[in-house]
Design a protein around this motif. Sequence first.
Motif, PDB file in Angstrom:
ATOM      1  N   ASN A 125       0.800  -1.228   0.000  1.00  0.00           N
ATOM      2  CA  ASN A 125       0.000   0.000   0.000  1.00  0.00           C
ATOM      3  C   ASN A 125       0.830   1.275   0.000  1.00  0.00           C
ATOM      4  OD1 ASN A 125       0.903   0.057   2.632  1.00  0.00           O
ATOM      5  ND2 ASN A 125      -1.110  -0.205   3.572  1.00  0.00           N
ATOM      6  N   ASN A 128       0.136   3.158  -3.167  1.00  0.00           N
ATOM      7  CA  ASN A 128      -1.058   4.003  -3.096  1.00  0.00           C
ATOM      8  C   ASN A 128      -0.816   5.232  -2.222  1.00  0.00           C
ATOM      9  OD1 ASN A 128      -2.327   0.873  -3.053  1.00  0.00           O
ATOM     10  ND2 ASN A 128      -3.210   2.270  -4.557  1.00  0.00           N
ATOM     11  N   ALA A 129      -0.030   5.042  -1.146  1.00  0.00           N
ATOM     12  CA  ALA A 129       0.270   6.159  -0.249  1.00  0.00           C
ATOM     13  C   ALA A 129       1.074   7.242  -0.967  1.00  0.00           C
ATOM     14  CB  ALA A 129       1.036   5.658   0.974  1.00  0.00           C
ATOM     15  N   ALA A 132      -1.192   9.216  -2.924  1.00  0.00           N
ATOM     16  CA  ALA A 132      -2.086   9.956  -2.026  1.00  0.00           C
ATOM     17  C   ALA A 132      -1.399  11.091  -1.291  1.00  0.00           C
ATOM     18  CB  ALA A 132      -2.709   8.988  -1.020  1.00  0.00           C
ATOM     19  N   ALA A 246      -6.857  -3.022  -2.405  1.00  0.00           N
ATOM     20  CA  ALA A 246      -6.135  -1.848  -1.919  1.00  0.00           C
ATOM     21  C   ALA A 246      -6.401  -0.643  -2.807  1.00  0.00           C
ATOM     22  CB  ALA A 246      -4.638  -2.141  -1.862  1.00  0.00           C
ATOM     23  N   SER A 247      -6.439  -0.876  -4.115  1.00  0.00           N
ATOM     24  CA  SER A 247      -6.670   0.226  -5.043  1.00  0.00           C
ATOM     25  C   SER A 247      -8.075   0.793  -4.877  1.00  0.00           C
ATOM     26  CB  SER A 247      -6.461  -0.253  -6.483  1.00  0.00           C
ATOM     27  OG  SER A 247      -5.140  -0.696  -6.668  1.00  0.00           O
ATOM     28  N   ALA A 250      -8.158   2.470  -1.493  1.00  0.00           N
ATOM     29  CA  ALA A 250      -7.403   3.721  -1.558  1.00  0.00           C
ATOM     30  C   ALA A 250      -8.219   4.816  -2.230  1.00  0.00           C
ATOM     31  CB  ALA A 250      -6.098   3.500  -2.306  1.00  0.00           C
ATOM     32  N   SER A 264      -4.570  11.709   3.575  1.00  0.00           N
ATOM     33  CA  SER A 264      -5.130  10.461   3.031  1.00  0.00           C
ATOM     34  C   SER A 264      -4.197   9.280   3.244  1.00  0.00           C
ATOM     35  CB  SER A 264      -5.425  10.634   1.541  1.00  0.00           C
ATOM     36  OG  SER A 264      -6.365  11.660   1.326  1.00  0.00           O
ATOM     37  N   TRP A 265      -2.889   9.516   3.083  1.00  0.00           N
ATOM     38  CA  TRP A 265      -1.951   8.393   3.217  1.00  0.00           C
ATOM     39  C   TRP A 265      -1.868   7.900   4.666  1.00  0.00           C
ATOM     40  CZ3 TRP A 265       2.321   9.011   6.357  1.00  0.00           C
ATOM     41  CH2 TRP A 265       2.712  10.314   6.664  1.00  0.00           C
ATOM     42  N   LEU A 268      -4.804   5.705   5.150  1.00  0.00           N
ATOM     43  CA  LEU A 268      -4.569   4.489   4.373  1.00  0.00           C
ATOM     44  C   LEU A 268      -3.768   3.470   5.182  1.00  0.00           C
ATOM     45  CD1 LEU A 268      -5.086   3.542   1.371  1.00  0.00           C
ATOM     46  CD2 LEU A 268      -2.740   4.258   0.927  1.00  0.00           C
ATOM     47  N   GLU A 272      -5.714   0.032   6.693  1.00  0.00           N
ATOM     48  CA  GLU A 272      -5.285  -1.234   6.091  1.00  0.00           C
ATOM     49  C   GLU A 272      -4.349  -2.029   6.981  1.00  0.00           C
ATOM     50  OE1 GLU A 272      -5.689   0.216   1.423  1.00  0.00           O
ATOM     51  OE2 GLU A 272      -3.749  -0.448   2.189  1.00  0.00           O
ATOM     52  N   GLN A 390      -6.004   5.348  -9.013  1.00  0.00           N
ATOM     53  CA  GLN A 390      -6.214   4.430  -7.891  1.00  0.00           C
ATOM     54  C   GLN A 390      -7.278   3.394  -8.260  1.00  0.00           C
ATOM     55  OE1 GLN A 390      -4.282   4.433  -5.384  1.00  0.00           O
ATOM     56  NE2 GLN A 390      -3.810   6.470  -4.617  1.00  0.00           N
TER      57      GLN A 390
END
Length: 558
Positions: A125, A128-129, A132, A246-247, A250, A264-265, A268, A272, A390
Amino acid sequence: MSATSYAPVATGNTKELSSPLESPSSTHLTPDSDSEDDETAVDFDAEAGIELKELDHGEGSADAGAEVSDDEANALVKKRKRRESAQSFELYTPDEERAVRRKLDTHLVLFVALLYLLSFLDRSNIGNAKVAGLSKDLDLSDSQYSWLLTAFYISYILFEWMTVMYQLVPPHIYISVCVCAWGILASLQSLATSFGYLVVLRALLGIGEAAFVGIPFYLTFFFKREELAFRTGIFVSAAPLATSFASTLAWGIVALGDRTGVASWRLLFLVEGFPAVLVAVWCWIWVPDSPATARWLTPRERKVATLRLRRETVDASTDGDEKAFRTTRSMTLPRHKKKFQLKEVAKTLADPKSYLTAAMFFCCNVAFSSMPVFLPTIINSMGFSKLASQGLSAPPFLFAFFAVLITALLSDRLKSRSIPMVFHALLAMAGYVVLTVLGIFQVTSPALRYAAIFPICAGFFSAVTVVITWTVNNQRSDEGKGTGMAVLNVIGQMGPLVGTRLYPDSDRPFYVKGMSVCAGAMGCVAVLALALRWVLMRENRRERGRRKGGEAGWELML
């Protein structure tokens, strides 16, 4: 070698039994003293209502030592399998075995797949972070972000030897501690305020997840070798499912973070990561150390679950004689209570096959480690927005999830590992080649570039599933399987040290270098798989030549 099977014999009760499952208290299952299945049936079937006596079928004894052709040897293999099926039927019925296998799938395999989903979620993740806002908030350079990925894999590699701990520590304790550790560490990433803080947490996270990676070895405690690919497939398919989940998650968290004022991160990492801590408590209660200790099986099911594996593993204290298969009372003991055979470790470390599978895993991991982490960034570079990238990261991994399950099922049905391995390696290579060519010629079509990601994800996730299964399939002892998995992971997990540095922002938007390196890596996987197939075929021929009279025996899986 004379063949052994069993027939029901009354033991003091003259009432005729209509089924092997009827259980009068005055009868029990017990083979004769010279039977290969000695005390096992006594141990497990004292309540089953039948005594078993040895019947000599006599096949092969008259021709011992005679030279036979390959066709005759294959015929003997089939005859022996039919004979063993008849013996098994007299210990438990096919319906009982199917019911036990189904229960193992639903209660154990799906549960460890859930654990791997949480593990892969916490590992990947960070990609994604980054999208984000992680890099922006902590002012991370490309080099520092690469080190966050590298730090995880350095510690991950250094602690891969812990696979053998499944044989030394009760699995329910070992797995629970691992899950709790990585859940806490993953959650603490949400509090990061600097690069140094985060890189230390990533390194510690690598230790926690390395300890868990031996699950395919743990599954050999419960399943036959021809059943293992599908179960490993269910386990590994949790990775693409986790990535797609996760996507999608996210996408929702980024939208939520924009409204709450919390980065947001950070949300996240917390959302998770923390569920793993809660699942660890359930894990302690749910995970069995062996088939005989599974609390969600009935006493009869535990007997069947153990008996059906009586010819799956040989006793490491012997040189592979047929009598060495675990058919004694010792097979009921959990692995951590049995003597650990260091000579089997040395034998596996000296086996070239261990390094061929490890080399394949290394090449697979160049792609396996990089695409899940960088895909949101790659899609973003195609021209999609941060939020859209995402969401669009999910479908390729969802496609890979189904591809892995289908591949694993077919691999078990065909009893072949090399053919699906080569096919999926070439499939992934083709996808990478398409992206490389599009990049070289500066073709900006987002649809075409996005479509090429689907065969890539299906290919390398399926290849990883097959190579893991292939490794444990071709080791006979528990020590060999554990050591083989350790070698596979120590060498194979060096692949991410390459993969995590293939997609710097300076290579945007086509990342030609990264795509071309991954294409070459997957091509190498196909070549190595064909080489291993040739080695295994040669060893099987040599083993058949050594056996007297063309007797059937344990063979390496191609």
